[in-house]
Design a protein around this motif. Structure first.
Motif, mmCIF file in Angstrom:
data_model
loop_
_atom_site.group_PDB
_atom_site.id
_atom_site.type_symbol
_atom_site.label_atom_id
_atom_site.label_comp_id
_atom_site.label_asym_id
_atom_site.label_seq_id
_atom_site.Cartn_x
_atom_site.Cartn_y
_atom_site.Cartn_z
ATOM 1 N N THR A 5 10.969 -0.639 -5.106
ATOM 2 C CA THR A 5 10.000 -1.151 -4.142
ATOM 3 C C THR A 5 9.533 -0.043 -3.216
ATOM 4 O O THR A 5 8.333 0.086 -2.938
ATOM 5 C CB THR A 5 10.596 -2.298 -3.310
ATOM 6 O OG1 THR A 5 10.848 -3.417 -4.161
ATOM 7 C CG2 THR A 5 9.652 -2.729 -2.201
ATOM 8 N N ARG A 8 9.847 -8.246 -12.609
ATOM 9 C CA ARG A 8 9.802 -8.641 -11.196
ATOM 10 C C ARG A 8 8.573 -9.528 -10.945
ATOM 11 O O ARG A 8 7.641 -9.135 -10.243
ATOM 12 C CB ARG A 8 9.768 -7.396 -10.306
ATOM 13 C CG ARG A 8 11.045 -6.558 -10.427
ATOM 14 C CD ARG A 8 11.113 -5.475 -9.379
ATOM 15 N NE ARG A 8 12.458 -4.915 -9.313
ATOM 16 C CZ ARG A 8 12.949 -4.256 -8.268
ATOM 17 N NH1 ARG A 8 12.199 -4.059 -7.206
ATOM 18 N NH2 ARG A 8 14.182 -3.792 -8.281
ATOM 19 N N THR A 34 7.941 -12.087 -9.104
ATOM 20 C CA THR A 34 7.587 -12.577 -7.762
ATOM 21 C C THR A 34 7.729 -11.528 -6.665
ATOM 22 O O THR A 34 7.152 -11.696 -5.589
ATOM 23 C CB THR A 34 8.453 -13.800 -7.371
ATOM 24 O OG1 THR A 34 9.818 -13.397 -7.229
ATOM 25 C CG2 THR A 34 8.346 -14.897 -8.421
ATOM 26 N N ILE A 35 8.494 -10.449 -6.890
ATOM 27 C CA ILE A 35 8.723 -9.482 -5.805
ATOM 28 C C ILE A 35 8.068 -8.130 -6.051
ATOM 29 O O ILE A 35 8.178 -7.234 -5.214
ATOM 30 C CB ILE A 35 10.230 -9.273 -5.547
ATOM 31 C CG1 ILE A 35 10.895 -8.562 -6.735
ATOM 32 C CG2 ILE A 35 10.919 -10.590 -5.229
ATOM 33 C CD1 ILE A 35 12.319 -8.095 -6.427
ATOM 34 N N GLN A 82 15.698 -13.362 -1.134
ATOM 35 C CA GLN A 82 14.402 -13.349 -0.448
ATOM 36 C C GLN A 82 14.046 -11.934 0.034
ATOM 37 O O GLN A 82 13.877 -11.677 1.223
ATOM 38 C CB GLN A 82 14.418 -14.326 0.730
ATOM 39 C CG GLN A 82 14.762 -15.760 0.368
ATOM 40 C CD GLN A 82 13.705 -16.400 -0.534
ATOM 41 O OE1 GLN A 82 12.503 -16.193 -0.359
ATOM 42 N NE2 GLN A 82 14.145 -17.176 -1.516
ATOM 43 N N GLN A 83 13.923 -11.033 -0.903
ATOM 44 C CA GLN A 83 13.756 -9.619 -0.567
ATOM 45 C C GLN A 83 12.531 -9.356 0.302
ATOM 46 O O GLN A 83 12.587 -8.535 1.214
ATOM 47 C CB GLN A 83 13.673 -8.786 -1.860
ATOM 48 C CG GLN A 83 13.548 -7.296 -1.623
ATOM 49 C CD GLN A 83 13.910 -6.494 -2.867
ATOM 50 O OE1 GLN A 83 14.996 -6.640 -3.424
ATOM 51 N NE2 GLN A 83 12.994 -5.653 -3.311
ATOM 52 N N SER A 96 9.288 -8.001 -0.353
ATOM 53 C CA SER A 96 8.822 -6.630 -0.534
ATOM 54 C C SER A 96 7.488 -6.363 0.153
ATOM 55 O O SER A 96 7.213 -5.240 0.574
ATOM 56 C CB SER A 96 8.684 -6.313 -2.024
ATOM 57 O OG SER A 96 9.896 -6.562 -2.707
ATOM 58 N N GLY A 104 8.107 -10.403 5.648
ATOM 59 C CA GLY A 104 9.069 -10.147 4.588
ATOM 60 C C GLY A 104 10.181 -9.248 5.085
ATOM 61 O O GLY A 104 9.941 -8.289 5.822
ATOM 62 N N GLU A 118 14.595 -8.860 -10.894
ATOM 63 C CA GLU A 118 14.844 -9.697 -9.726
ATOM 64 C C GLU A 118 15.768 -10.840 -10.128
ATOM 65 O O GLU A 118 15.797 -11.267 -11.292
ATOM 66 C CB GLU A 118 13.547 -10.241 -9.151
ATOM 67 C CG GLU A 118 12.797 -11.220 -10.032
ATOM 68 C CD GLU A 118 11.564 -11.777 -9.333
ATOM 69 O OE1 GLU A 118 11.638 -12.926 -8.859
ATOM 70 O OE2 GLU A 118 10.543 -11.076 -9.273
ATOM 71 N N MET A 158 15.010 -14.495 -5.672
ATOM 72 C CA MET A 158 13.903 -13.594 -5.327
ATOM 73 C C MET A 158 14.393 -12.368 -4.549
ATOM 74 O O MET A 158 13.780 -11.915 -3.588
ATOM 75 C CB MET A 158 12.810 -14.332 -4.556
ATOM 76 C CG MET A 158 12.031 -15.313 -5.409
ATOM 77 S SD MET A 158 10.611 -16.044 -4.570
ATOM 78 C CE MET A 158 11.445 -17.065 -3.367
#
Length: 430
Positions: free
Chosen positions: A71, A85, A87-88, A296-297, A299, A304, A347, A351
Motif C-alpha cells: 500500500t 486485494r 477491496t483495499i 479494516q485497513q 488504505s 481510513g 487481503e 478487509m
C-alpha cells in the motif's frame, strides 16, 4: 517511547503487538544500557573518520507493527495486485477515482496518503527500496522481527546492542565536547541505539528536565560514582542544560516548511531544532507505530486507519526534507525508514492484511540516488510468493543500512556493525 494512538491501525493490531507495546513502555532501557560500551566479543575496531570529517547526521525511523509495503508503494503494474486485494487496493493512477494513486513510474505508485513525499522523490532525494526485509529470518513475530532488525543480526538472542549504537561506539564523535551524540524520541531506549555512547531516550526534548530542583547535589553525588555510571549521569545532566538552551517552541523552519502539530510532526520538528542548534547530534531515532492492520485497513479515503497514518507520516518527513535538506542552509543528513516485516499479499476477510515478509524502505537525503524504486521485483502471482502467500525478500535490509554506514557515515567496521553478514551494496548513495 511513542505508542500507537487510537487512530493508528484498525483495532490496535494483534494481541502480540499490543503486548509488545506494553513491554516497551515498562522496561526498554536502564542507566546501565545508556552507559554500555562495546561488547566483549567485538573484534578490533578501526575508528571511523575523525571529528572534522564529512559525515552525515543519520535519522532512523522505525515503522513499528509491520507496515504494508504493497500500500505504501503500490505495484499497480503487476496484473495480480487488484485480483488479490479487491477491496483495499489503491486505485490505478489512470482511474477516475478520487482516491487514485500517483504514478512514480510505469509500475509503482504512491497512494494519496503518501503524496507529500512526491516532491522529494522528483527532486532525486528520495529513494524507495521495494521487496526489502530480513532475508534470513522468517519470523512473523513482532517481538523477534523487531529485535533482529534493530540489532542488525537475525536469530541471535545473545546480541544486546543495536546496529546504530555500534556505529557510534566505533566512531570518533563529530564534536568531542558534545554531551549527547544520539537521541531517541521515545520513552525508553530502542534496541537500535542500545549501547550507544552518550545516547539518551528523550520523549519530548522541549520538556526534558529532572523532577528535582537539586541538580548541583546530583552532580556532586555522581562525581564520585562508578565510572560508567558517572559519565552517563553527568552527560545526562549536561544534556538537560543543552536542551534548555534550544528554543523548541519558537523554532522557525527554513524554506517555508510547516510541521503538523501531531506525534510525527512534532518529533521531526524537535530533531530539526536539535540539528539546527548545532549541539553535536550525530544520530536521532523516531518510532511511529500502528501499522499492524489486521482489520479494516483503510488504505485510501477520508478516515481510513492506514490512510490517516500515512498522511501524518509522509507530511512529517516531507516537512523535514524541505526544512533541513533544501536551500542554502541545507545540512548533511540522511534519513532511513524501515519496518520489521511487510503484510500478506492477499487481503483477509476483515478487509485487512496479516503478517507477511517483504516490505518497503525509504531513504532520503541530498546524497541519495533518488527518484527511483530500487529492488528486484519478485512478483505477486501465487507461484511467485513465499509459502504461497508472501512477497519474497529480494533486498536484505542490512544491505541498505550497511551501505549507509560506509558511504555516508564513513565507518569501515562492517563486520562489527552487522556481524556474520557480507552486504551487497545497491548503489543507493552517491
Amino acid at each position: 517511547m511513542h505508542h500507537p494512538e487510537p487512530h493508528h491501525g484498525a483495532s490496535g493490531g494483534c494481541e502480540e503487538y499490543r503486548a509488545l507495546d506494553r513491554r516497551r513502555f515498562i522496561g526498554m532501557t536502564s542507566m546501565s544500557a545508556m552507559a554500555a560500551a562495546l561488547p566483549s566479543w567485538f573484534p578490533e575496531v578501526r575508528l571511523a573518520q575523525s571529528q572534522d570529517s564529512a559525515r552525515d547526521i543519520v535519522v532512523s525511523v522505525f515503522m513499528r507493527g509491520g507496515a504494508d509495503g504493497l500500500t505504501l508503494v503500490a505495484p499497480y503494474g503487476d496484473p495480480t495486485y487488484y485480483a488479490v486485494r479487491p477491496t483495499i487496493a489503491v486505485p490505478r493512477p489512470d482511474s477516475t477515482s478520487p482516491n487514485r494513486g500517483t504514478a512514480l513510474d510505469d509500475f509503482f505508485m504512491l497512494p494519496p496518503g503518501m503524496v507529500a513525499l512526491l516532491p522529494a522523490y522528483r527532486a532525486g532525494q528520495l529513494a524507495i527500496v521495494h521487496a526489502a526485509g530480513q532475508r534470513y529470518s522468517t519470523s512473523r513475530s513482532h517481538f523477534e522481527a523487531e529485535r533482529y532488525l534493530e540489532q542488525g543480526k537475525p536469530d541471535d538472542y545473545s546480541l544486546e546492542s543495536g546496529w546504530l549504537a555500534r556505529h557510534l561506539a566505533s566512531s570518533r564523535p563529530l564534536d568531542p565536547s558534545a554531551s549527547m551524540r544520539a537521541v531517541s524520541l521515545t520513552g525508553g531506549m530502542p534496541r537500535t541505539l542500545q549501547g550507544g555512547p552518550k545516547t539518551l531516550p528523550v520523549p519530548n526534548p522541549a520538556n526534558f528536565s529532572l523532577n528535582t530542583p537539586h541538580e548541583l547535589a546530583l552532580q556532586r553525588l555522581f562525581a564520585s560514582a562508578w565510572a560508567p555510571l558517572r559519565s552517563a549521569a553527568l552527560d545526562g545532566l549536561a544534556t538537560i542544560n543543552v536542551m534548555r538552551g534550544l528554543n523548541f517552541p519558537g523554532y522557525q523552519p527554513a524554506n517555508g516548511a510547516r510541521y503538523d502539530d501531531n506525534q510525527m510532526g512534532n518529533s521531526m520538528r524537535a530533531i530539526a531544532t536539535m540539528i539546527r542548534g548545532e549541539i553535536g547530534l550525530e544520530a536521532a531515532h523516531v518510532d511511529y507505530g500502528g501499522w499492524d492492520t489486521h482489520n479494516q485497513q483503510g488504505s485510501v479515503g477520508n478516515g481510513g486507519a492506514m490512510a490517516t497514518s500515512m498522511t501524518e507520516f509522509s507530511r512529517a518527513l516531507a516537512a523535514f526534507w524541505q526544512d533541513i535538506m533544501q536551500g542554502p542552509q541545507a545540512i548533511r543528513v540522511t534519513l532511513v525508514v524501515a519496518t520489521e516485516f511487510g503484510r500478506n499479499v492477499r487481503e483477509n476477510g476483515s478487509m485487512g492484511t496479516d503478517h507477511g515478509r517483504a516490505g518497503v524502505m525509504f531513504v532520503m537525503g541530498p546524497a541519495v540516488r533518488g527518484g527511483r524504486v530500487f529492488g528486484d521485483w519478485p512478483g505477486i502471482a501465487r507461484e511467485q510468493l513465499e509459502d504461497g502467500q508472501d512477497l519474497r525478500v529480494t533486498t536484505d535490509t542490512r544491505d541498505i543500512l550497511a551501505e549507509l554506514v560506509q558511504a555516508r557515515l564513513n565507518n569501515p567496521n562492517q563486520s562489527l556493525i552487522f556481524p556474520n553478514y557480507v552486504p551487497r551494496f545497491r548503489g543507493v548513495f552517491l
